[in-house]
Design an enzyme around this catalytic site. Structure first.
Site, short mmCIF file in Angstrom:
data_model
loop_
_atom_site.label_atom_id
_atom_site.label_comp_id
_atom_site.label_asym_id
_atom_site.label_seq_id
_atom_site.Cartn_x
_atom_site.Cartn_y
_atom_site.Cartn_z
NE ARG A 39 36.47 46.63 62.43
CZ ARG A 39 35.69 46.06 62.82
NH1 ARG A 39 35.98 45.67 63.55
NH2 ARG A 39 35.62 44.80 62.20
CG HIS A 58 44.17 34.43 42.87
ND1 HIS A 58 44.78 35.54 44.01
CD2 HIS A 58 42.51 34.22 43.86
CE1 HIS A 58 43.59 35.61 45.37
NE2 HIS A 58 42.69 35.31 45.24
CB CYS A 84 38.56 34.96 44.72
SG CYS A 84 39.53 34.52 45.82
N GLY A 141 43.21 37.69 48.27
CA GLY A 141 42.41 37.40 49.09
C GLY A 141 41.44 37.52 50.32
CD GLN A 195 44.01 30.60 46.53
OE1 GLN A 195 43.67 29.43 45.70
NE2 GLN A 195 43.49 31.36 46.88
P1 A2P Z 1 35.30 47.95 58.37
O1 A2P Z 1 36.45 48.26 57.98
O2 A2P Z 1 34.18 48.72 59.32
O3 A2P Z 1 36.27 46.49 59.11
P2 A2P Z 1 37.75 42.62 54.07
O4 A2P Z 1 37.52 41.75 53.15
O5 A2P Z 1 39.43 43.69 52.53
O6 A2P Z 1 38.62 43.20 55.18
O7 A2P Z 1 37.04 43.73 53.98
C1 A2P Z 1 35.25 43.15 55.16
C2 A2P Z 1 35.05 44.87 54.97
O8 A2P Z 1 33.36 44.35 56.25
C3 A2P Z 1 35.06 46.09 55.33
O9 A2P Z 1 34.09 46.51 54.91
C4 A2P Z 1 34.33 45.71 57.09
O10 A2P Z 1 34.45 46.46 58.07
C5 A2P Z 1 32.93 44.53 56.97
N1 A2P Z 1 32.79 44.04 58.50
C6 A2P Z 1 34.24 43.58 58.31
N2 A2P Z 1 33.10 42.91 59.83
C7 A2P Z 1 31.82 43.44 59.88
C8 A2P Z 1 30.63 42.77 61.22
N3 A2P Z 1 30.61 42.72 61.82
N4 A2P Z 1 29.48 44.28 60.64
C9 A2P Z 1 29.55 44.70 59.87
N5 A2P Z 1 30.85 45.07 58.44
C10 A2P Z 1 31.82 44.38 58.73
#
Ligand code: A2P
Length: 341
Positions: A39, A241, A128, A159, A155
């Protein structure tokens, strides 16, 4: 000496804070790799004045890294942490995937820095709420052992990630315009509302977040006897939090002694103005490194009891800062060494 660092989950709430902290704390970064899901491919993020591309996490993009700071959720960590270790990196993982694995250290640098020395490639960063609580109560536990903890949390949306933070803002403006709030990331409207933490419930009626506080605190304190009960609540605060903590010690503990100890404990800032009724608040804890502690008072229901209140930035000390402090500890103690290379 500088290190090749990867941030897995670089585009998330914790990931962007990790990026900022590596820069502002001058961590010895040589090469920096920003990793996320497909994404985010095509996006870039700024580090030390340069725009770096976000790449898809893969076998290839995890090559040649000394350190991986992972904050992309438990399933992503379960898939990629072992790969990163196999390729020679040390992984500091912010997810819950490895925290209770007895082989893997669970570290709060102010509390149990020595545990980091036993790592076999992965070090877990605690939950956290657990980090914030342990930083505040460990110095007291050293003087007069804590027998029982009763904690209630307040919280913030952070989170649940960057998308949940955005959702609360959108919900708030919808409600102010007389519209129905939309829920996509969070299960219920959080703006102008609150609800018990939405993690999975066990057969005793405790949610996962509450059991993390119980089990992780015991592991970090290396004390399986300490009795802990928690109630975790999500509140419509953006990124810090708060926790109301009731402590029962072995012996009576005067609030003034506790205050004295906490006024010079690492990672803690005492905030108390009794005349103004001024105590820690999440808005003031936001973007601060220290856990704000105050409202320390004798528990009138128990001679060995103390009450205290804290607020701490969930994204910073609750996640990204603790992880970067672990990385700094590894550098300082020459422990940033691969288990494989
Ligand atoms: P992406 O932005 O490409 O979805 P948060 O905790 O703020 O929701 O962020 C989650 C982080 O983990 C984001 O950087 C997200 O990337 C990444 N992420 C979530 N799922 C995957 C995955 N399957 N592979 C790699 N990165 C991931």
């Amino acid at each position: 000496k500088s290190y090749s660092v990867g941030i897995l989950g670089a585009t998330g709430a914790v990931g962007t804070e990790l990026l900022e902290l590596l820069e502002s704390r001058n961590f010895p970064v040589g090469e920096l790799k920003l990793l996320a899901s497909e994404r985010s491919v095509g996006r870039s993020l700024r580090f030390k004045g340069e725009d770096l591309p976000v790449e898809l996490v893969s076998d290839r993009t995890l090559e040649n890294l000394d350190l991986v700071l992972a904050s992309a959720g438990g399933s992503t960590s379960k898939t990629w942490a072992a790969v990163a270790v196999e390729k020679g990196a040390v992984v500091i993982d912010n997810s819950s995937a490895f925290r209770m694995n007895p082989e893997i250290p669970l570290v709060v640098p102010e509390v149990n820095p020595l545990a980091a020395a036993n790592h076999k490639g992965i070090i877990a960063n605690p939950n956290c709420t657990t980090i914030l609580m342990t930083v505040a109560i460990w110095p007291l536990h050293q003087i007069n052992p804590i027998k029982r903890i009763v904690v209630s949390t307040y919280q913030s949306a952070s989170g649940a990630g960057a998308k949940a933070m955005a959702e609360v803002k959108t919900q708030a403006s919808a409600i102010l315009q007389g519209q129905q709030p939309v829920t996509e990331v969070l299960p219920y409207p959080l703006a102008f509302n609150l609800f018990p933490h939405n993690s999975a419930l066990n057969n005793l009626g405790y949610c996962e977040e509450e059991m993390k506080m119980v089990n992780e605190t015991r592991k970090i304190f290396n004390d399986q006897q300490i009795r802990i009960t928690a109630t975790c609540i999500r509140v419509p605060v953006l990124r810090a939090h708060s926790e109301a903590i009731n402590l029962e010690f072995e012996n009576p503990f005067s609030p003034d002694t506790a205050r004295e100890i906490l006024s010079h404990s690492p990672g803690v800032k005492l905030i108390e103005d009794w005349e103004k009724n001024y105590f820690p608040m999440p808005m003031e804890a936001t973007s601060q490194d220290d856990v704000l502690v105050g409202r320390i008072r004798q528990d009138i229901s128990h001679p060995c009891g103390l009450e205290l209140w804290l607020s701490g930035d969930q994204i910073r000390k609750g996640a990204a800062l603790n992880a970067v402090q672990i990385a700094e500890l590894l550098v300082e103690k020459n422990l940033l060494k691969s288990a494989k290379r």
